[in-house]
Enzyme design. Structure first.
Site, PDB file in Angstrom:
ATOM      1  CG  HIS A 325      10.066  43.178  71.236  1.00  0.00           C
ATOM      2  ND1 HIS A 325       9.873  43.986  72.329  1.00  0.00           N
ATOM      3  CD2 HIS A 325       9.174  43.590  70.298  1.00  0.00           C
ATOM      4  CE1 HIS A 325       8.899  44.847  72.065  1.00  0.00           C
ATOM      5  NE2 HIS A 325       8.460  44.633  70.843  1.00  0.00           N
ATOM      6  N   GLY A 326      12.475  39.247  71.987  1.00  0.00           N
ATOM      7  CA  GLY A 326      13.246  38.136  71.452  1.00  0.00           C
ATOM      8  C   GLY A 326      14.361  37.716  72.382  1.00  0.00           C
TER       9      GLY A 326
END
Length: 471
Positions: A325-326
């Site tokens: 996700h990041g």
């Protein structure tokens, strides 16, 4: 080019008309869809189209090479090159600065200054999504679950604009066979498509935007300025905001594809009604959950082996899912919280079953409350810009009693109403949709126009990008 803009509305109207005019002619239709998808993607940055084009050519080459060989060692070697190449490109754009910064910070703790500075690499929009879809295509070919498509069909599949930027993550075997079918515009479920598009616009433009501006952005930006009441409501509000934002995008994407005669898999199914964390992941971003299960959890060993090995497989899957996700340690913690919760939940369930314990009357309520609050705790790290920010929020949630002016009746109403909507039976929604589809076209047009006016009236000036665009 964002979905809730007049620019996209004009683009889609042209694509809708021309696509159906060309649909009886397979080759021009495919070429038009591919061109439209590249125009859509190039609107973010024309340079991104080169990356997407390179991914299409490379992964089609990998799939063809795997399918053409009966030598298992050669097939496995090509697959390894494909995985390394895809993850290498994704890792460069998404994680190189993260690892430079993390490594330099770690060395600084022991007195070593390597002099490394972040490269300032910009993350191309959608790279995480089309990389995962390309990987699933190549891996499915290796597993002989699918045959390589033509280059044009694969290109249309990977670049198809409704799912390109933020999913849902569609498998090649789900979409490419539909390109071969002769769709009839009279049989398109337009009632479902318009319901999804209107619901998606309402969730994104009205609900997500309102909660962000009314409480979430202020509290997460300066947590030390707020008291426990505002912090608790802001955490719940963010849970609703990200659901409205992401499921809103997915609804619009599925609705647009449906109007073009193509079906996407479902991506959300009332996740905040889940009674367990496991159930939550079967209802939240379902296509990512199934992707992680099929291409990461099972290859790691899945449920095979000892209990400790199963737990490790589960934890690693969620941890890597968090990192996907990041590029930040807060996302790693977010994934770790879910991994730990899933392990604890499975151990408790197995222990209770072995002891012959029967769920009590209030068990569903207790399980729902625990699940929802665990998910919300994890959202704190997902949303926070740093560990300091997250821990300040959690500290003041406990040790800074008070309500605060940002907790308004409207904020509470929106949160409660959105949570209540998770428990509306699907049959009731389907009946309302069927009733709408039976009305005359003039009434449908009036209803849709009224919905658009309402969304425009309730929404803010300008709409920020979808949260998942950054992934």
């Amino acid at each position: 080019m964002l979905f809730p803009t007049f620019e996209f509305a004009a683009f889609f109207c042209v694509v809708f008309v021309v696509s159906w005019l060309l649909r009886p002619h397979p080759l021009p239709w495919r070429l038009f869809l591919l061109a439209a998808s590249f125009v859509f993607y190039g609107a973010f940055d024309p340079a991104y189209t080169l990356l997407l084009g390179a991914s299409i050519l490379a992964n089609q080459g990998f799939a063809k090479a795997i399918a053409a060989s009966d030598d298992e060692r050669r097939r496995r070697a090509v697959l390894a090159v494909a995985v390394v190449a895809n993850l290498g490109v994704l890792g460069y754009y998404k994680y190189v600065d993260f690892f430079i910064d993390s490594t330099a910070g770690t060395l600084a703790l022991i007195g070593i200054d390597p002099g490394w500075v972040p490269l300032g690499v910009l993350l191309p929009v959608a790279i995480s999504f089309f990389t995962f879809q390309a990987l699933s295509y190549v891996i499915d070919t290796y597993r002989r679950d699918t045959e390589p498509a033509s280059l044009l069909d694969f290109a249309v599949y990977l670049a198809f604009f409704p799912h390109l930027v933020a999913g849902p993550i569609v498998r090649a075997r789900e979409l490419i066979p539909q390109l071969e079918q002769r769709a009839d515009p009279r049989k398109v479920n337009s009632a479902l498509a318009f319901r999804l598009i209107m619901a998606g616009l309402f969730k994104k433009v009205v609900i997500s935007s309102f909660l962000a501006s009314a409480i979430v952005d202020d509290v997460f930006a300066v947590p030390e300025a707020h008291r426990s009441g505002e912090i608790l409501v802001a955490i719940y509000a963010y849970a609703i905001q990200i659901y409205a934002d992401f499921s809103g995008y997915t609804d619009i994407a599925i609705g647009c594809a449906l109007l073009l005669g193509l079906r996407f898999p479902q991506n959300f199914d009332a996740p905040y009604a889940a009674l367990s964390v496991q159930s939550f992941w079967r209802k939240w971003h379902m296509t990512l959950s199934f992707w992680l299960r099929d291409y990461l959890y099972i290859p790691l060993g899945g449920n095979q082996g000892t209990e400790q090995r199963r737990d490790l497989n589960l934890f690693l899957t969620m941890l890597i899912g968090g990192l996907w996700h990041g590029a930040a340690w807060t996302f790693v913690v977010w994934g770790s919280i879910h991994g730990a919760a899933l392990i604890i939940e499975r151990r408790v369930t197995e222990a209770r079953a072995a002891a012959g314990k029967v769920p009590g009357r209030w068990s569903p309520v207790i399980r729902w409350a625990i699940t929802f609050n665990v998910v919300c705790l994890a959202w704190v790290f997902f949303r926070a810009e740093s560990f300091d920010n997250a821990f300040t929020l959690l500290f003041r949630l406990v040790f800074a009693p008070g309500i605060g002016p940002l907790v308004t009746p409207m904020v509470l109403f929106v949160i409660v109403a959105m949570l209540a909507s998770q428990f509306v039976p699907t049959e009731a929604v389907n009946r309302a949709q069927a009733a709408f589809s039976r009305t005359v076209p003039a009434v449908q047009a009036v209803v849709l126009a009224g919905c658009l006016l309402l969304i425009n009236a309730l929404g803010p000036e300008g709409v920020p990008p979808f949260i998942y665009f950054q992934f």
